[in-house]
Design a protein around this motif. Sequence first.
Motif, short mmCIF file in Angstrom:
data_model
loop_
_atom_site.label_atom_id
_atom_site.label_comp_id
_atom_site.label_asym_id
_atom_site.label_seq_id
_atom_site.Cartn_x
_atom_site.Cartn_y
_atom_site.Cartn_z
N ASN A 283 0.84 -1.20 0.00
CA ASN A 283 0.00 0.00 0.00
C ASN A 283 0.87 1.25 0.00
N PRO A 284 0.53 2.25 -0.81
CA PRO A 284 1.29 3.50 -0.73
C PRO A 284 1.03 4.20 0.61
N CYS A 285 2.08 4.67 1.24
CA CYS A 285 1.92 5.46 2.47
C CYS A 285 2.34 6.91 2.25
N GLY A 286 2.85 7.20 1.05
CA GLY A 286 3.18 8.58 0.71
C GLY A 286 3.50 8.69 -0.77
N VAL A 287 2.86 9.65 -1.46
CA VAL A 287 3.10 9.87 -2.88
C VAL A 287 3.13 11.38 -3.10
N ALA A 288 4.12 11.84 -3.86
CA ALA A 288 4.19 13.29 -4.09
C ALA A 288 4.94 13.58 -5.38
N THR A 289 4.59 14.71 -5.98
CA THR A 289 5.34 15.25 -7.12
C THR A 289 6.03 16.53 -6.65
N GLY A 290 7.02 16.96 -7.41
CA GLY A 290 7.75 18.17 -7.06
C GLY A 290 8.55 18.68 -8.23
N ASP A 291 9.20 19.81 -8.04
CA ASP A 291 10.07 20.34 -9.09
C ASP A 291 11.34 19.49 -9.22
N THR A 292 11.73 18.86 -8.12
CA THR A 292 12.89 17.96 -8.13
C THR A 292 12.51 16.69 -7.39
N LEU A 293 13.32 15.65 -7.57
CA LEU A 293 13.04 14.40 -6.87
C LEU A 293 13.14 14.56 -5.37
N ILE A 294 14.11 15.35 -4.90
CA ILE A 294 14.26 15.47 -3.44
C ILE A 294 13.06 16.19 -2.84
N GLU A 295 12.51 17.17 -3.55
CA GLU A 295 11.30 17.84 -3.07
C GLU A 295 10.14 16.85 -3.01
N ALA A 296 10.03 16.03 -4.04
CA ALA A 296 8.95 15.03 -4.07
C ALA A 296 9.14 14.02 -2.95
N TYR A 297 10.38 13.60 -2.70
CA TYR A 297 10.63 12.62 -1.64
C TYR A 297 10.27 13.20 -0.28
N GLU A 298 10.68 14.41 -0.01
CA GLU A 298 10.40 15.01 1.30
C GLU A 298 8.90 15.16 1.53
N ALA A 299 8.15 15.51 0.46
CA ALA A 299 6.71 15.65 0.60
C ALA A 299 6.04 14.28 0.79
#
Length: 529
Positions: A283-299
């Motif tokens: 199950n996904p417990c966190g999904v995010a998009t961002g301007d960069t991968l690190i931004e997406a990961y942190e979100a």
Amino acid sequence: MTDVSIKRALLSVSDKSGLIELGQALGRHGVELVSTGGTAKALREAGLEVKDISDLTGFPEMMDGRVKTLHPKVHGGLLAVRDNSEHVASMEEHAIGAIDLVVVNLYPFAATVAKGAEREEIIENIDIGGPSMVRSAAKNHESVAIVTDPADYARLIAEMAEKGGATSYDFRRMLAAKAYAATAAYDSMIASWFAFADQGVQFPESLSVSSKLASTLRYGENPHQSAALYLPVGPSANGIAQARQVQGKELSYNNYNDADAALELVSEFRDGPPTVVIVKHANPCGVATGDTLIEAYEAALACDSVSAFGGIIAVNRPLDGPTAEAISGIFTEVVAAPDADDAAKAIFAKKKNLRLLLTGDLPDPAREGLQIKSIAGGLLVQGRDNGRVTRDQLKVVTKRAPSDQELTDCLFAWTVAKHVKSNAIVYAKGGSTAGIGAGQMNRLESARIAAWKAKDAAEKAGWSEARTIGSAVASDAFFPFADGLLAAVEAGATAVIQPGGSIRDEEVIAAADEAGLAMVFTGMRHFRH
């Protein structure tokens, strides 16, 4: 059972790799070589003495090579039981010589299909004589050795060296088992092509599934269960099973299952902005998009940092050093990415147990295919859930229409909800999940759990409010009652996306209108059991 000396060998291969070395080894033992077409030509060019199949049968190869080995002098030499006096008498009467070894690999049917050949060429690459010889030799494995895999040439050469030019019964029996598996896989590919590609039948009368053992795994879902990974035989696939493992411990059954769930979800965003998916227990417990991968990961991590511990991460862009450094901040089982730069690899190299998988191109989420699930006494088979909706397919059912941002959040939440176990509720805001409720027996509890997780995440992050405030909420199936929707209202959602279709839709729409929500129907549900 006794050893059998190899005095005559019949070789007919489409894959010429290792052929010359094998022919030379057979020649050193004084084995008479009989061959066909291109195989005979290759052996002769290597300086080996070869008898043409037509010299053995007394008939020329004919009909563009369709008929060359389908002859009693071939199959009699393969099928004759050597200690049966009647068989021996028939061989003597008809001048049939025994064949002790057959080396065959079949026409490249799968490769021909994979390259997009025309139907006529595909049909011509259905081997007839080859499988017939393989099956005849394998049936009579008490006397005949049958080799269908070039990877076994070295084993055959070693066996003959050890046995003075002979083969043992156990060796021949092993080869026979591989031979029947090879012809079964070959026929399965052909049957599948005729049903699915040539005739467009989704569920054929007989379903043949052919796969090859890739590896045995440490154990299954639990230590008392055994497990293995099999790969499909046929046109090349593209998925987590084909990923290249750069480092880390051996992948377990659960690792593969969870990594597949993560890759399938992140592939929904393969043409979108940098996206990160964190999965725990499929199950996904966190999904995010961002301007960069690190931004997406942190979100993505902020959505549920507790569940992310020991999780699986998939990204839709080549992994870079800063993102790898951030991921290394917590214990992670597997990271899957299309590729990774040198900095990312060097960072992960310090985490020796972390498995890094490089997938190359991400799978196409719109691809077709069958999903197969075993049940007691049978198989359940269905087409992949590749359904998608676009903005212009959404139906606004409330007095207030959603804003552009709310529509964007709705579609993001809807995409994630497709990959969450039912009953699924997903809150999303600004390209990030805010709370995910999965696998509950009723939709109300999923809505409440997702909201509670969002509140907990806000407290851990020190935010002034949960990200469900002003969010969009997606439900994988319709709200059967207004209570689940009211739980979303309480959590702060302002827009809802759901399939619709309940007998109480009007009641749910009225509750949304009273709360000032905007709600859209998709007309499509995404149950995931």
